[in-house]
Design an enzyme around this catalytic site. Structure first.
Site, PDB file in Angstrom:
ATOM      1  CB  ALA A  57      73.851 -32.868  -9.932  1.00 25.84           C
TER       2      ALA A  57
ATOM      3  CG  HIS B 174      52.085  14.418   5.122  1.00 20.89           C
ATOM      4  ND1 HIS B 174      53.555  14.818   5.261  1.00 20.89           N
ATOM      5  CD2 HIS B 174      51.547  14.864   6.336  1.00 20.89           C
ATOM      6  CE1 HIS B 174      53.877  15.496   6.317  1.00 20.89           C
ATOM      7  NE2 HIS B 174      52.525  15.684   6.945  1.00 20.89           N
TER       8      HIS B 174
ATOM      9  CD  GLU C  99      87.635  -3.570   4.117  1.00 24.51           C
ATOM     10  OE1 GLU C  99      86.719  -4.513   4.363  1.00 24.51           O
ATOM     11  OE2 GLU C  99      88.631  -3.577   3.080  1.00 24.51           O
TER      12      GLU C  99
ATOM     13  CB  ILE D 234      77.838 -10.689   4.459  1.00 27.93           C
ATOM     14  CG1 ILE D 234      76.749 -10.878   3.192  1.00 27.93           C
ATOM     15  CG2 ILE D 234      77.748 -11.697   5.509  1.00 27.93           C
ATOM     16  CD1 ILE D 234      77.382 -12.346   2.631  1.00 27.93           C
TER      17      ILE D 234
ATOM     18  N   GLY E 237      86.400  -8.283   7.166  1.00 28.69           N
ATOM     19  CA  GLY E 237      85.804  -7.706   6.257  1.00 28.69           C
ATOM     20  C   GLY E 237      84.593  -6.841   6.091  1.00 28.69           C
TER      21      GLY E 237
END
Ligand code: FAD
Length: 462
Positions: A118, A441, A205, A186, A182
Site C-alpha cells: 500500500a 506453594h 557489543e 534479540i 549487538g
C-alpha cells in the site's frame, strides 16, 4: 484498476494490524486489511514465535546434553542428538498453525483481506499494488501498522553469510561459529540459543554492557550463564569490516584491532520503523525521528490517519501493538477509548529470563522517594525443586504509601509472572495487597509475595 471503499483500512497484518482489523470488523465496522507479505507480520513469521520455538529446541537439547554428561537428580540420558531439519520443520509448523489461526480469525470477523503493498495518494486514498493489479481504496479511517525491519550496520550489509534475525531463523544448517553483533534482547536470545545448540558464539557489543536498558544486577545472571555456555563476550568493541572470502570479521576494541574467523555474522543492532515507501511525504505527518507521532487515541497529526505498533515511539513489542490496536478499533467504532495504560511489560527470553514492568530503580522521578526490596530464588522452594536457583524478584515502591511503581525479575520461568506484575501496577496496588494475597506453594511466584513481605507494614496486613 479496481476501486473499493470502506470505513476502515488497515495497512499491515502484524499483531497491530490484524488485532485492529478483526476487532473493528466484529463491532460492525466495514474493514479492509492490506498485507504485502504474510499475515501475522514480523511477530508470527520471523520474530517472537520462531525465535521462542528455536529457544525451546535449544533449551531441550542443552538440558539433554547436561543430563547425558552426568545424571541429574537420578535421570540418565544417553546420546542426545539434534536434527536441525526436524527442528526447523517443527518451528515452521508452529508458525503456520498460528498464521492460519489469524487468517481464520480475520475471515470469521468479516475483514476483507487484500494482498499487496500500500502507498498513500492522500489521507483517505490508498493505492495497493498486488499480483492481481492495482486497487485504489478510499477509506474514512486509515491505520498505519506497517511495523519495522532490521537495521544494517554501515560497512556490514546483510547478504551472503551476514545475516539479520530473519536470515538467522531461516538457516538451513546450524552454524559452526557465529558472531552476534549487538547485545540487545534479540541478539542475546538468538546467540544463547545457537550456543546451546552447539555453535561457537561470540557476542560483540559496542557499549560497555549487555542489555543497556537494565541495571547491572538484573543482567548479571545472564552474563554468568553466557560464560557457562562458553559464549565469548566482547564489550566496548566495534566491527570495522568483514571479508566474506576469508570469513574474517575485523574488530576494534579500545585501541586494539583484532580479527575473528567466523562462519556467520548475525547483526542485531536494532530495528527501524517502516515509515518510508508509504508515500507519507505528501501527508506531512508529525514525526519523532523516523517514528510517527500519535495522540492518546493513536491518531497521527492528520485526522482519520492512525498509527500503531513499531512505527510509533515506544518499545517495539507485539503486545504494545495489540493494545494500541484495540484503542483504534474502539475509536473507529465510535466508542470512547484512549490509551490509558500505565505500563508495558517487557520480557527478554534470555537464560535466565529477565522481565521488567513499570519503573526500574533508576527511573523513579526525583521527587518520589522510592524503596527497593528483593527476594532471591535461592530461598524459594520451587526454584530448588527445579534445580534452578539463579535470580531474584525486585519490587520498587513509593515509601510514603507503599504504592508499587515497578517490578523486575530474573530467574526460572519469570516470563509467566510478568503479566501478574503488570496487573498489580495497572490496578494501583500496594505492597500490602501483594503480601496479603495467598500465593500457591511451592511456586516461583512466591518470591514476589516474599519481596512484598520484606517491606509491607504488618499493621496494614489483611
Ligand atoms: P509487524 O509485525 O512488523 O507487521 C507489519 C506488517 O506490515 C508486516 O507483515 C509487513 O509485511 C506489512 N507491511 C509493511 N509495509 C506495508 C505496506 N506498505 N503495505 C502492506 N503491508 C505492509 N516482541 C514481543 O513482544 N515479544 C517477543 O518475544 C519478541 N521477539 C522478537 C524476536 C525477533 C527476532 C524480532 C525480529 C522481533 C521480536 N519482537 C518481539 C518484536 C515484535 O515482532 C514486533 O514488535 C511486532 O511484530 C510489531 O507489530 P506490528 O504490527 O507493529 O508490525
Amino acid at each position: 484498476m479496481t476501486d473499493l471503499r470502506c470505513k476502515l483500512l488497515v495497512i499491515g497484518g502484524g499483531p497491530g494490524g490484524y488485532v485492529c482489523a478483526s476487532r473493528a470488523a466484529r463491532m460492525g465496522v466495514d474493514t479492509i486489511l492490506v498485507e504485502g507479505n504474510r499475515v501475522g507480520g514480523t511477530c508470527l513469521n520471523v520474530g517472537c514465535i520462531p525465535s521462542k520455538a528455536l529457544i525451546h529446541t535449544a533449551q531441550s537439547y542443552h538440558h539433554a546434553l547436561q543430563q547425558a554428561a552426568g545424571a541429574a537428580h537420578g535421570v540418565h540420558v544417553s546420546d542426545p542428538r539434534l536434527d536441525w531439519n526436524e527442528a526447523g520443520e517443527w518451528r515452521n509448523d508452529v508458525v503456520s498453525r498460528l498464521c492460519a489461526g489469524v487468517t481464520g480469525l480475520l475471515e470469521r470477523s468479516g475483514v476483507k483481506s487484500l494482498s499487496g503493498w500500500a502507498t498513500f495518494r492522500d489521507g483517505k486514498t490508498v493505492e495497493v499494488r498486488g499480483e492481481t493489479g492495482v486497487t485504489v481504496i478510499r477509506a474514512e479511517h486509515v491505520v498505519i501498522a506497517t511495523g519495522s525491519r532490521p537495521v544494517d550496520l554501515p560497512g556490514l550489509p546483510i547478504g551472503g553469510r551476514v545475516l539479520d534475525s530473519t536470515g538467522a531463523l531461516a538457516l538451513d544448517h546450524l552454524p559452526e561459529s557465529i558472531a552476534v553483533v549487538g547485545a540487545g534482547y534479540i541478539g542475546l536470545e538468538l546467540g544463547t540459543a545457537f550456543a546451546k545448540l552447539g555453535s561457537k558464539v561470540t557476542m560483540i557489543e559496542v557499549g560497555p554492557r549487555i542489555l543497556p536498558l537494565y541495571d547491572e544486577k538484573l543482567t548479571r545472571p545472564v552474563r554468568r550463564r553466557l560464560d557457562d555456555l562458553g559464549v565469548e563476550l566482547m564489550l566496548d568493541t566495534r566491527v570495522t569490516g568483514w571479508d566474506e572470502g576469508s570469513s574474517t570479521l575485523n574488530l576494534l576494541g579500545g585501541d586494539a584491532e583484532s580479527a575473528l574467523n567466523v562462519q556467520h555474522v548475525l547483526v542485531t543492532i536494532g530495528r527501524a520503523p517502516n515509515t518510508d515507501g508509504l508515500g507519507l511525504e505528501e501527508l506531512h505527518l508529525r514525526q519523532s525521528g523516523p517514528f510517527l507521532e500519535i495522540d492518546d487515541r493513536c491518531q497521527t497529526s492528520m485526522r482519520g490517519v492512525y498509527a500503531i505498533g513499531d512505527v510509533t515511539p515506544g518499545p517495539m513489542l507485539a503486545h504494545r501493538a495489540m493494545a494500541q490496536a484495540e484503542v483504534v478499533a474502539d475509536v473507529v467504532a465510535g466508542k470512547a477509548a484512549a490509551w490509558d495504560r500505565i505500563c508495558v511489560p517487557a520480557v527478554c527470553f534470555t537464560d535466565p529470563e529477565i522481565v521488567s514492568v513499570g519503573a526500574l530503580p533508576g527511573e523513579v522521578p526525583e521527587d518520589i522517594k522510592a524503596v527497593v526490596k528483593e527476594f532471591a530464588f535461592r530461598a524459594n522452594g520451587r526454584a530448588l525443586t527445579l534445580d534452578d536457583v539463579e535470580g531474584f524478584v525486585r519490587i520498587v515502591y513509593r515509601e510514603t504509601d507503599h504504592l508499587i511503581l515497578g517490578v523486575q525479575a530474573t530467574g526460572p520461568g519469570v516470563s509467566e509472572l510478568v503479566s501478574g506484575f503488570a496487573l498489580v501496577i495497572e490496578a494501583g496496588l500496594r505492597l500490602e495487597d501483594v503480601a496479603a494475597t495467598i500465593h500457591a506453594h511451592p511456586t516461583i511466584s512466591e518470591a514476589f509475595q516474599e519481596a512484598a513481605l520484606l517491606g509491607a507494614s504488618m499493621a496494614n496486613h489483611g
